[in-house]
Design a protein around this motif. Structure first.
Motif, PDB file in Angstrom:
ATOM      1  N   TYR A 297      -6.745  -9.125  -8.096  1.00  0.00           N
ATOM      2  CA  TYR A 297      -7.084  -8.519  -6.797  1.00  0.00           C
ATOM      3  C   TYR A 297      -6.408  -7.159  -6.636  1.00  0.00           C
ATOM      4  CZ  TYR A 297      -8.935 -13.105  -5.904  1.00  0.00           C
ATOM      5  OH  TYR A 297      -9.657 -14.258  -6.003  1.00  0.00           O
ATOM      6  N   GLU A 298      -5.145  -7.097  -7.072  1.00  0.00           N
ATOM      7  CA  GLU A 298      -4.425  -5.804  -7.003  1.00  0.00           C
ATOM      8  C   GLU A 298      -5.101  -4.771  -7.892  1.00  0.00           C
ATOM      9  OE1 GLU A 298      -0.226  -5.461  -7.868  1.00  0.00           O
ATOM     10  OE2 GLU A 298       0.220  -6.986  -6.379  1.00  0.00           O
ATOM     11  N   ALA A 299      -5.549  -5.231  -9.074  1.00  0.00           N
ATOM     12  CA  ALA A 299      -6.220  -4.313 -10.006  1.00  0.00           C
ATOM     13  C   ALA A 299      -7.507  -3.787  -9.392  1.00  0.00           C
ATOM     14  CB  ALA A 299      -6.513  -5.034 -11.320  1.00  0.00           C
ATOM     15  N   ILE A 300      -8.258  -4.677  -8.770  1.00  0.00           N
ATOM     16  CA  ILE A 300      -9.533  -4.267  -8.148  1.00  0.00           C
ATOM     17  C   ILE A 300      -9.273  -3.250  -7.044  1.00  0.00           C
ATOM     18  CG2 ILE A 300     -11.460  -5.109  -6.719  1.00  0.00           C
ATOM     19  CD1 ILE A 300     -11.354  -7.692  -8.484  1.00  0.00           C
ATOM     20  N   LYS A 301      -8.246  -3.517  -6.257  1.00  0.00           N
ATOM     21  CA  LYS A 301      -7.925  -2.589  -5.160  1.00  0.00           C
ATOM     22  C   LYS A 301      -7.530  -1.226  -5.732  1.00  0.00           C
ATOM     23  CE  LYS A 301      -5.336  -1.843  -0.949  1.00  0.00           C
ATOM     24  NZ  LYS A 301      -5.595  -0.454  -1.116  1.00  0.00           N
ATOM     25  N   PHE A 302      -6.712  -1.279  -6.794  1.00  0.00           N
ATOM     26  CA  PHE A 302      -6.254  -0.034  -7.418  1.00  0.00           C
ATOM     27  C   PHE A 302      -7.457   0.807  -7.888  1.00  0.00           C
ATOM     28  CE2 PHE A 302      -4.846   2.712 -10.798  1.00  0.00           C
ATOM     29  CZ  PHE A 302      -3.612   3.167 -10.352  1.00  0.00           C
ATOM     30  N   ILE A 303      -8.385   0.139  -8.555  1.00  0.00           N
ATOM     31  CA  ILE A 303      -9.554   0.874  -9.096  1.00  0.00           C
ATOM     32  C   ILE A 303     -10.413   1.405  -7.941  1.00  0.00           C
ATOM     33  CG2 ILE A 303     -11.637   0.688 -10.526  1.00  0.00           C
ATOM     34  CD1 ILE A 303     -10.098  -1.580 -12.069  1.00  0.00           C
TER      35      ILE A 303
ATOM     36  N   ARG B  64     -14.906 -16.347 -13.956  1.00  0.00           N
ATOM     37  CA  ARG B  64     -14.669 -16.065 -12.533  1.00  0.00           C
ATOM     38  C   ARG B  64     -14.051 -14.672 -12.377  1.00  0.00           C
ATOM     39  NH1 ARG B  64     -11.119 -16.480  -8.587  1.00  0.00           N
ATOM     40  NH2 ARG B  64      -9.403 -16.838 -10.040  1.00  0.00           N
ATOM     41  N   VAL B  65     -13.066 -14.368 -13.248  1.00  0.00           N
ATOM     42  CA  VAL B  65     -12.413 -13.051 -13.190  1.00  0.00           C
ATOM     43  C   VAL B  65     -13.413 -11.957 -13.579  1.00  0.00           C
ATOM     44  CG1 VAL B  65     -10.610 -11.612 -14.237  1.00  0.00           C
ATOM     45  CG2 VAL B  65     -10.109 -13.967 -13.593  1.00  0.00           C
TER      46      VAL B  65
ATOM     47  N   ASP C 253     -16.661 -11.943 -13.266  1.00  0.00           N
ATOM     48  CA  ASP C 253     -17.617 -11.743 -12.169  1.00  0.00           C
ATOM     49  C   ASP C 253     -16.982 -11.024 -10.980  1.00  0.00           C
ATOM     50  OD1 ASP C 253     -19.607 -12.867 -13.589  1.00  0.00           O
ATOM     51  OD2 ASP C 253     -19.494 -14.839 -12.647  1.00  0.00           O
ATOM     52  N   LEU C 254     -15.709 -11.348 -10.732  1.00  0.00           N
ATOM     53  CA  LEU C 254     -14.998 -10.728  -9.614  1.00  0.00           C
ATOM     54  C   LEU C 254     -14.992  -9.201  -9.778  1.00  0.00           C
ATOM     55  CD1 LEU C 254     -13.389 -12.011  -7.255  1.00  0.00           C
ATOM     56  CD2 LEU C 254     -11.312 -11.591  -8.578  1.00  0.00           C
ATOM     57  N   PHE C 255     -14.668  -8.746 -10.998  1.00  0.00           N
ATOM     58  CA  PHE C 255     -14.627  -7.303 -11.258  1.00  0.00           C
ATOM     59  C   PHE C 255     -16.031  -6.688 -11.215  1.00  0.00           C
ATOM     60  CE2 PHE C 255     -10.363  -8.180 -12.599  1.00  0.00           C
ATOM     61  CZ  PHE C 255      -9.686  -6.987 -12.446  1.00  0.00           C
ATOM     62  N   VAL C 256     -16.971  -7.359 -11.875  1.00  0.00           N
ATOM     63  CA  VAL C 256     -18.331  -6.809 -11.930  1.00  0.00           C
ATOM     64  C   VAL C 256     -18.907  -6.682 -10.519  1.00  0.00           C
ATOM     65  CG1 VAL C 256     -20.669  -7.107 -12.849  1.00  0.00           C
ATOM     66  CG2 VAL C 256     -18.706  -7.744 -14.254  1.00  0.00           C
ATOM     67  N   ASP C 257     -18.652  -7.698  -9.690  1.00  0.00           N
ATOM     68  CA  ASP C 257     -19.220  -7.691  -8.336  1.00  0.00           C
ATOM     69  C   ASP C 257     -18.517  -6.716  -7.410  1.00  0.00           C
ATOM     70  OD1 ASP C 257     -20.913  -9.628  -9.141  1.00  0.00           O
ATOM     71  OD2 ASP C 257     -19.853 -11.307  -8.204  1.00  0.00           O
ATOM     72  N   GLN C 258     -17.225  -6.522  -7.602  1.00  0.00           N
ATOM     73  CA  GLN C 258     -16.474  -5.789  -6.572  1.00  0.00           C
ATOM     74  C   GLN C 258     -16.174  -4.335  -6.910  1.00  0.00           C
ATOM     75  OE1 GLN C 258     -13.305  -7.883  -4.758  1.00  0.00           O
ATOM     76  NE2 GLN C 258     -14.489  -9.738  -4.508  1.00  0.00           N
ATOM     77  N   ILE C 259     -16.556  -3.905  -8.121  1.00  0.00           N
ATOM     78  CA  ILE C 259     -16.242  -2.508  -8.464  1.00  0.00           C
ATOM     79  C   ILE C 259     -17.516  -1.707  -8.689  1.00  0.00           C
ATOM     80  CG2 ILE C 259     -15.183  -1.024 -10.233  1.00  0.00           C
ATOM     81  CD1 ILE C 259     -12.922  -3.116 -10.318  1.00  0.00           C
TER      82      ILE C 259
END
Ligand code: NAD
Length: 544
Positions: free
Chosen positions: A392-398, A415-416, A418-424
């Motif tokens: 989550y911190e990484a996604i926020k950072f990006i 799950r991880v 998909d989390l990145f693909v969906d949120q970035i």
């Protein structure tokens, strides 16, 4: 494919002396003798050049598919017949090993052309989309129209491939092309200027050499499409220039492509994949992994493994390895060297040699998000690691930065991933590897936001240079006219109802109706079958 023997670039090939003396006067168009200033003369000549291309385009020469295929085949011929020249110019510009030049420039381009030739007829077929009731007697078509005269501006890092791949799409789509390769990779630019005219139709293709002044003049001309590859800063200049004539643009830009690594990965494999992406062309790759985000525990394993990998690939002293490319020029070298101090701590590498413009593969730890290296695209063999505590911190950072050209995620967890693909928001995604997505010809390649506008590769390149012209072809059918005359005054409610019915957008029934449709179909079949059996019984009864 031309047979290629891979060995060390020869001394001659790495010697810049034979190309350093290129007179930049030959790099711009011939200037006629008149009293105008140089700037005015160049501008006028560029105007003549573009007009000449436009005349050739308007003559219809580029329209037949066979003509386009012939031009494309000629480029393949050029690449095969001049393979050794290409090795030499790339060695001269970047001290590049033949292996990288062959795989990443020559063969990549040849494959792209052959793929285009194989599909061109299918791509250029006029589409016949579905139509509504009002158009029952008409023809509805989408014609693939070339734009006209296009300007392609290339960068220096893969100076052959990144110049020619857009040219391939522009030719395939039937355009005339003005190509402006980067002046920084001068040997390759000169090769293109001298070699292309020997193979392609010079009325329709022209290479202009030169730097900022020449490009600025070129951009004053009216082009029908501009395809630019380079930095985001210059991308804005290109878009501003294009605005004057509302010229459509593709901007293939750069930015910081992040790598996230978690503790589920196969570390030796992950490290090799990240380092390979960072070390080819010594990191001078728009989709090179720019920085790593991971926990301190993952960082420790990563650094240990990276030390072993670098030694395995390049030996005790990477400077002696023939496989490591050099930094293109002094300006870029100085910028990269400046990152080696004041940006965390050097954990691996950090060796430099100014004479050779050599920088060893380097990993920096304890880097802070505010450090200078994190403020711009690195574009060299230096890999900073930023510590985060979780995904989550990484996604926020990006997401706090500009949209990356590529997002790299190393994790076995779906799950991880998909989390990145969906949120970035980013141009492309590559999971558990780097760079490899570039070679998938069916994937669009391009950025979003600060990393670019538009995409290309394979059919996407053809589509980029094609205007989809929608055509409705009506006739004088009496029934059609009887129905359509409801649009004419005097208006009435009845006319409106009929017209709405005729113009209604047809909707495909959603999946939720499928079971009902199937049940209905089965019902109809049973009824028909039952009736047939009944009929058979009646017949038998009559016979008895
Ligand atoms: P650059 O923007 O400096 O130069 C690219 C081209 O623009 C050159 O042909 C140059 O002559 C021209 N140019 C430079 N300054 C100009 C100006 N002021 N006005 C008009 N034209 C100008 O880029 P570069 O240094 O050659 O390439 C590095 C950048 O390109 C990096 O940011 C990298 O990420 C990006 N890049 C992107 C892709 C991609 O496919 N998205 C590919 C390669 C490189």
């Amino acid at each position: 494919m031309a047979e290629v023997i891979l060995n060390i670039p020869t001394e001659n090939a790495t010697d810049k002396s034979d190309i350093c003396c290129i007179d930049m006067q030959t790099a711009v168009l011939d200037i006629s003798k008149s009293s105008q200033t140089n700037e005015e003369k160049t501008a006028i000549n560029y105007a003549d050049l573009v007009q000449g291309m436009r005349d050739a385009f308007n003559s219809g020469k580029t329209r037949p598919i066979e003509w386009r295929i012939r031009q494309l085949k000629q480029i393949v011929k050029m690449l095969k017949e001049t393979t050794s020249d290409i090795f030499a110019v790339l060695a001269s510009d970047l001290r590049r090993h033949k292996f990288e030049t062959f795989i990443l420039e020559i063969d990549y381009t040849v494959q792209e052309i052959e793929y285009t030739i194989a599909h061109l007829k299918e791509w250029s077929v006029t589409e016949k989309p579905s139509k509504g009731l009002a158009y029952l007697f008409d023809s509805v078509e989408i014609r693939n129209d070339p734009y006209g005269v296009v300007l392609i501006i290339g960068p220096w890092n893969y100076p052959l491939q990144l110049a020619l791949v857009p040219v391939i799409g522009a030719i395939a789509a039937g355009n005339c092309v003005v190509l402006k390769p980067s002046e920084v990779s001068l040997a390759t630019a000169k090769y293109l200027k001298e070699t292309l005219p020997k193979y392609v139709d010079t009325e329709c293709f022209h290479t202009v050499l030169g730097g900022i002044p020449e490009t600025t003049e070129l951009l004053k001309q009216r082009f029908d499409y501009i395809f630019y590859t380079g930095s985001s800063v210059v991308g804005r200049i290109i878009q501003n220039a294009a605005n004057k004539y509302l010229t459509p643009v593709t901007l293939e830009l750069g930015g910081k492509s992040p790598v996230y690594i978690d503790n589920t990965v196969d570390m030796p494999m992950a490290v090799k994949r990240v380092l390979w992406g960072k070390c080819i062309n010594v990191g001078q790759t728009c989709i090179a992994p720019d920085y790593v985000l991971c926990t301190p525990e993952v960082q420790e394993k990563f650094v240990q493994e990276a030390k072993m990998t670098i030694k395995e690939w390049y030996g005790e002293n990477p400077q002696e390895s023939i496989d490591l490319t050099r930094v293109i020029a002094e300006k870029q070298y100085q910028r990269l060297v400046s990152y080696l101090s004041g940006n965390g701590k050097i954990a691996v590498g950090g060796d430099v040699n100014p004479t050779e413009k050599y920088i060893s593969p380097t990993i920096l730890i304890d880097v802070k998000p505010t450090d200078p290296i994190m403020q711009e695209e690195i574009f060299g063999p230096i890999l900073p690691i930023i510590n985060i505590n979780n995904a989550y911190e990484a996604i926020k950072f990006i997401n706090d930065g500009e949209c990356p050209l590529v997002l790299y995620v190393f994790s076995k967890s779906k799950r991880v991933q998909d989390l990145f693909v969906d949120q970035i928001r980013c141009g492309s995604v590559c999971i558990n590897d780097t760079i490899m997505h570039f070679g998938v010809e069916t994937l669009p390649f391009g950025g979003v936001g600060n990393s670019g506008i538009g995409a290309y590769h394979g059919k996407y390149t053809y589509d980029t240079f094609t205007h989809k012209k929608g055509c409705l072809i009506r006739n004088y059918n009496k029934i059609a006219e009887f129905l359509a005359k409801n649009r004419f005054p005097p208006y009435s409610d009845t006319k409106m109802k009929i017209l709405r019915l005729l113009l209604a957008r047809r909707r495909i029934p959603g999946k939720k109706y499928l079971p009902y449709l199937l049940a209905f179909g089965v019902g109809v079949l049973i009824t028909i079958g039952f009736k047939a059996i009944l009929k058979e019984f009646n017949y038998l009864e009559e016979q008895l």
